[in-house]
Design a protein around this motif. Structure first.
Motif, short mmCIF file in Angstrom:
data_model
loop_
_atom_site.label_atom_id
_atom_site.label_comp_id
_atom_site.label_asym_id
_atom_site.label_seq_id
_atom_site.Cartn_x
_atom_site.Cartn_y
_atom_site.Cartn_z
N ALA A 197 0.74 -1.23 -0.19
CA ALA A 197 0.01 -0.08 0.12
C ALA A 197 0.95 1.16 -0.06
O ALA A 197 0.50 2.22 -0.69
N VAL A 198 2.12 1.26 0.81
CA VAL A 198 2.64 2.43 0.81
C VAL A 198 3.52 2.80 -0.67
O VAL A 198 3.63 4.08 -1.00
N VAL A 199 3.60 1.69 -1.24
CA VAL A 199 4.42 1.78 -2.57
C VAL A 199 3.16 2.31 -3.46
O VAL A 199 3.49 3.42 -4.32
N GLU A 200 2.23 1.93 -3.68
CA GLU A 200 0.94 2.48 -4.38
C GLU A 200 0.71 3.76 -4.18
O GLU A 200 0.39 4.57 -4.90
N LEU A 224 -3.76 -0.02 -12.67
CA LEU A 224 -2.23 -0.61 -12.09
C LEU A 224 -2.02 -2.15 -12.50
O LEU A 224 -0.94 -2.32 -12.91
N PRO A 225 -3.07 -2.86 -12.25
CA PRO A 225 -2.90 -4.55 -12.64
C PRO A 225 -2.40 -4.77 -14.10
O PRO A 225 -1.49 -5.56 -14.39
N GLU A 226 -3.00 -3.67 -14.93
CA GLU A 226 -2.48 -4.25 -16.51
C GLU A 226 -0.93 -3.61 -16.70
O GLU A 226 -0.28 -4.07 -17.26
N ALA A 227 -0.61 -2.43 -16.00
CA ALA A 227 0.82 -2.07 -15.80
C ALA A 227 1.74 -3.09 -15.33
O ALA A 227 2.79 -3.32 -15.80
N LEU A 228 1.36 -3.69 -14.27
CA LEU A 228 2.22 -4.29 -13.49
C LEU A 228 2.51 -5.75 -14.23
O LEU A 228 3.66 -6.43 -14.32
N SER A 229 1.24 -6.00 -14.93
CA SER A 229 1.60 -7.30 -15.62
C SER A 229 2.59 -7.30 -17.00
O SER A 229 3.23 -8.20 -17.16
N ARG A 247 -4.09 7.31 -16.05
CA ARG A 247 -3.47 6.15 -16.82
C ARG A 247 -2.09 5.91 -16.28
O ARG A 247 -1.30 6.74 -15.48
N TRP A 248 -1.56 4.69 -16.48
CA TRP A 248 -0.34 4.09 -15.96
C TRP A 248 0.78 4.16 -17.03
O TRP A 248 0.14 3.52 -18.11
N ARG A 249 1.67 4.25 -16.92
CA ARG A 249 2.84 4.63 -17.95
C ARG A 249 4.22 3.47 -17.46
O ARG A 249 4.45 3.47 -16.41
N VAL A 250 4.45 2.57 -18.62
CA VAL A 250 5.49 1.91 -18.16
C VAL A 250 6.52 2.16 -19.19
O VAL A 250 6.12 2.18 -20.51
N ASN A 251 7.82 2.47 -18.97
CA ASN A 251 8.96 2.72 -19.88
C ASN A 251 9.99 1.54 -19.63
O ASN A 251 10.39 1.11 -18.29
#
Length: 216
Positions: free
Chosen positions: A65-68, A141-146, A114-118
């Motif tokens: 939770a703290v990271v999120e 977030l789950p999609e980005a983590l995947s 939205r979430w961004r992944v580089n």
């Protein structure tokens, strides 16, 4: 007078003792947050193709939770994955014959929600900056983590670096890189278990042709 004073002291002591006892019972019965599942590398597969050696794997981990919360406040989080291949040598230390690294940056964009992944080839340094080879936006977030947790046909060595009939060991490391956090933030999270996301595999393997199941 002495008897009354003594009685009052005993009554006060009994009251304190009952309070401490009740407090201890409440602490024992209070619901405790479940411990986060450990980070785990699964479905590891290494393939030898005509143009190189490729690694595929899944990394399972939960985002505390703290990271999120830090992500939602606009702080980007960096993950690092490193792969080293060592050739087995019985008479001396195993030499490292190939090495590869990848940096994955996860960030939340408040304006778009939205979430961004580089995904960056190699490690990020102050001089190299963010040389993104792949940028992707996700709705959740789950999609980005995947996208971060799935390593799919990642090239970790050239064919010339690997002999087909030799035995090798693979060392694979995945971790949350605290050194990429803002400097003041690093001091606050240093040593906190919630910020420890890491896993390692080091095992003997024989490289298999592409398309053949199993490498471990």
């Amino acid at each position: 007078m002495a008897f009354i004073t003594h009685s009052l002291k005993n009554a006060a002591f009994d009251a304190i003792a009952r309070f401490v006892l009740v407090a201890c019972v409440c602490l024992l019965l209070a619901p405790r947050p479940s411990a986060a599942a450990p980070t785990e590398i699964t479905q590891l597969r290494v393939e030898r193709a005509d143009d190189g050696v490729y690694l595929s794997a899944n990394v399972r981990f939960d985002v505390p939770a703290v990271v999120e919360d830090a992500l939602l406040k606009g702080i980007a989080i960096f993950f690092v994955v490193e792969a080293d291949i060592y050739r087995d040598r019985w008479y001396w230390t195993d030499p490292r014959v190939a090495s590869a690294a990848r940096t994955l940056r996860l960030a939340y964009q408040p304006l778009t929600g939205r979430w961004r992944v580089n995904i960056v080839s190699g490690l990020i340094t102050s001089s190299s900056g963010l040389r993104a080879t792949l940028n992707q936006n996700y709705e959740t977030l789950p999609e980005a983590l995947s996208a971060i947790q799935r390593l799919s046909r990642w090239k970790i060595a050239e064919v010339s670096e690997i002999e087909a009939d030799a035995n090798y060991a693979l060392e694979l490391n995945f971790r949350l890189d605290l050194s990429q956090l803002p400097r003041p933030f690093q001091i606050g999270v240093a040593g906190q278990r919630d910020w420890t996301i890491s896993a390692q595999i080091k095992d003997q393997l024989r490289l298999t042709p592409a398309g053949v199941e199993g490498a471990k």
